[in-house]
Write an enzyme that holds these catalytic residues in place. Structure first.
Site, PDB file in Angstrom:
ATOM      1  N   LYS A  35       0.985  -1.094   0.320  1.00  0.00           N
ATOM      2  CA  LYS A  35      -0.054  -0.081   0.214  1.00  0.00           C
ATOM      3  C   LYS A  35       0.821   1.325   0.658  1.00  0.00           C
ATOM      4  O   LYS A  35       2.078   1.109   0.469  1.00  0.00           O
ATOM      5  CB  LYS A  35      -0.478  -0.053   1.211  1.00  0.00           C
ATOM      6  N   TYR A 260      20.094  28.678   7.499  1.00  0.00           N
ATOM      7  CA  TYR A 260      18.425  29.437   7.832  1.00  0.00           C
ATOM      8  C   TYR A 260      18.267  29.239  10.029  1.00  0.00           C
ATOM      9  O   TYR A 260      18.233  28.426  10.513  1.00  0.00           O
ATOM     10  CB  TYR A 260      17.029  28.671   6.964  1.00  0.00           C
TER      11      TYR A 260
HETATM   12  C1  LIG Z   1      -4.110  -4.571   8.669  1.00  0.00           C
HETATM   13  C2  LIG Z   1      -2.383  -4.376   8.187  1.00  0.00           C
HETATM   14  N1  LIG Z   1      -1.807  -5.533   7.974  1.00  0.00           N
HETATM   15  C3  LIG Z   1      -0.911  -4.862   7.618  1.00  0.00           C
HETATM   16  C4  LIG Z   1       0.511  -4.051   7.430  1.00  0.00           C
HETATM   17  C5  LIG Z   1       1.913  -3.824   7.445  1.00  0.00           C
HETATM   18  O1  LIG Z   1       2.418  -3.884   8.937  1.00  0.00           O
HETATM   19  P1  LIG Z   1       3.267  -3.378   8.729  1.00  0.00           P
HETATM   20  O2  LIG Z   1       3.990  -2.324   8.223  1.00  0.00           O
HETATM   21  O3  LIG Z   1       4.147  -3.373  10.173  1.00  0.00           O
HETATM   22  O4  LIG Z   1       4.792  -4.619   8.641  1.00  0.00           O
HETATM   23  C6  LIG Z   1      -0.681  -2.717   8.210  1.00  0.00           C
HETATM   24  C7  LIG Z   1       0.571  -1.664   7.668  1.00  0.00           C
HETATM   25  O5  LIG Z   1      -0.580  -0.707   8.220  1.00  0.00           O
HETATM   26  C8  LIG Z   1      -2.039  -3.048   7.994  1.00  0.00           C
HETATM   27  O6  LIG Z   1      -3.009  -1.884   8.346  1.00  0.00           O
END
Ligand SMILES: Cc1ncc(COP(=O)(O)O)c(C=O)c1O
Length: 367
Positions: A35, A260
């Protein structure tokens, strides 16, 4: 020389990290979480590199799933928050998108839809994070409703998510596992169904949570971290290296100030290197003086506020620095978690907020 700030993406390291997850939990399958543009690494090239290894992918929304399908990724894609509106269901069924089902509105929408194919559903139980998920006592009733619907495939997965799996000094993950196991034990229809609990931290450090399906995210990118040392952290390899070059050099007398607001003041006669990388390139604006920067292969301290396009570094103790010297902001030598800590944030935020400006350069995976 064009502007030298680049994000190098090592797809071999990515595949190594995916394999690390499956080696740590050899009885489990692993959904690769890609994602938010694969946590800033580029969803399509990352998914293409992992496609020979991963049986499925995880994304946050149908738009992210469609991006992968349009690019030719054919594996199932789990929508980790499920649908937001009922009109997504037809696309999900047609495209083999798997759905997290975490509230009763989603259940209603699924059973009332007219679909071309049944949906693969993951039923999420709220085991203590209190963000998404059904109440544990709702589990059996929801399974009964879904089992009775021709819109739902028989192979439902029961899932939950941890609030603090990365905090090994707290007991909360054990309590969540216990809550989840009690919810399943109390639901006759949940017996024998596959389960999914583990994000990266749980894969690395909570073997009791491994179950049938893993959901690794940050560890794929080499950015997992804990609140204390753990032997498995060093097994991940960094995937993104943010690199650039020195574009200017100057000698300052003790007492002179840099950048800055003149935040940094020379305590001795000093040499300051200016580097083409700033918050417009994803380097955190809140990084404090002293944040480590690798210049010419040697660690040197950030000196002065981060600008949009540049940072300044005290290279007084680094030999041979010239205009054009190589710089690593984070990567194989400077851990992204050190930079994140120096900026009061976490690796997830640094990589996910990486803007388009640094050109991504991909080193091919060898699988
Ligand atoms: C439902 C769910 N599963 C898995 C993950 C993956 O988590 P991580 O990046 O901590 O491995 C996320 C990340 O937010 C999530 O929301």
């Amino acid at each position: 020389m064009s502007r030298p700030c680049r994000a190098l993406i090592d797809l071999d390291a990515l595949c190594h990290n995916y394999q690390l997850a499956t080696e740590l939990a050899p009885q489990s399958q692993a959904i690769a979480v890609v994602k938010a543009n694969a946590y800033g690494h580029g969803a399509v090239p990352v998914a293409k590199a992992l496609a020979p290894l991963a049986p499925a992918f995880g994304v946050a929304c149908i738009e992210e799933a469609m991006e992968l399908r349009s690019a030719g990724i054919e594996k199932p894609i789990l929508l980790l928050e499920g649908i937001f509106t009922a009109d997504e269901l037809a696309t999900a069924a047609a495209q083999n998108f798997w759905l997290m089902v975490e509230n009763l509105n989603q259940v209603e929408a699924i059973i009332n839809a007219e679909l071309s194919a049944p949906l693969h559903c993951w039923v999420k139980v709220d085991s203590g994070m209190h963000r998404l998920g059904l109440q544990p006592e709702q589990l059996d009733d929801v399974l009964a409703v879904l089992n009775n619907s021709a819109n739902v495939h028989g192979d439902i997965v029961i899932a939950s998510h941890f609030a603090s799996a990365d905090e090994l000094t707290r007991e909360t993950t054990a309590a969540q596992i216990d809550c989840f196991d009690r919810a399943v034990a109390a639901a006759p229809l949940a017996q024998g169904l596959a389960q999914s609990l583990s994000n990266s931290a749980a894969i690395l450090a909570h073997p009791k949570a491994h179950r049938q399906w893993l959901r690794p995210g940050i560890m794929l990118y080499g950015g997992a971290d804990f609140d204390c040392a753990h032997k498995n952290l060093a097994k991940q390899k960094p995937v993104m290296s943010l690199v650039s070059k020195v574009i200017s050099l100057r000698s300052l007398s003790a007492g002179e100030r840099v950048g800055y607001g003149g935040r940094w003041q020379a305590q001795r006669d000093s040499i300051i290197a200016t580097i083409a990388c700033g918050y417009g390139d994803g380097y955190p604006r809140h990084a404090v003086d002293g944040t480590p920067v690798l210049v010419n292969g040697v660690e040197a301290p950030l000196a002065g506020k981060v600008s949009m396009d540049m940072i300044t570094v005290d290279v007084t103790d680094v030999a041979g620095v010239k205009i054009g010297s190589e710089v690593e902001l984070w990567g194989n030598t400077i851990s992204i978690n050190r930079v994140a800590a120096a900026a009061g944030t976490i690796s997830y935020e640094l990589i996910t907020r990486m803007p388009a400006r640094p050109t991504r350069i991909y080193r091919a995976a060898e699988n």
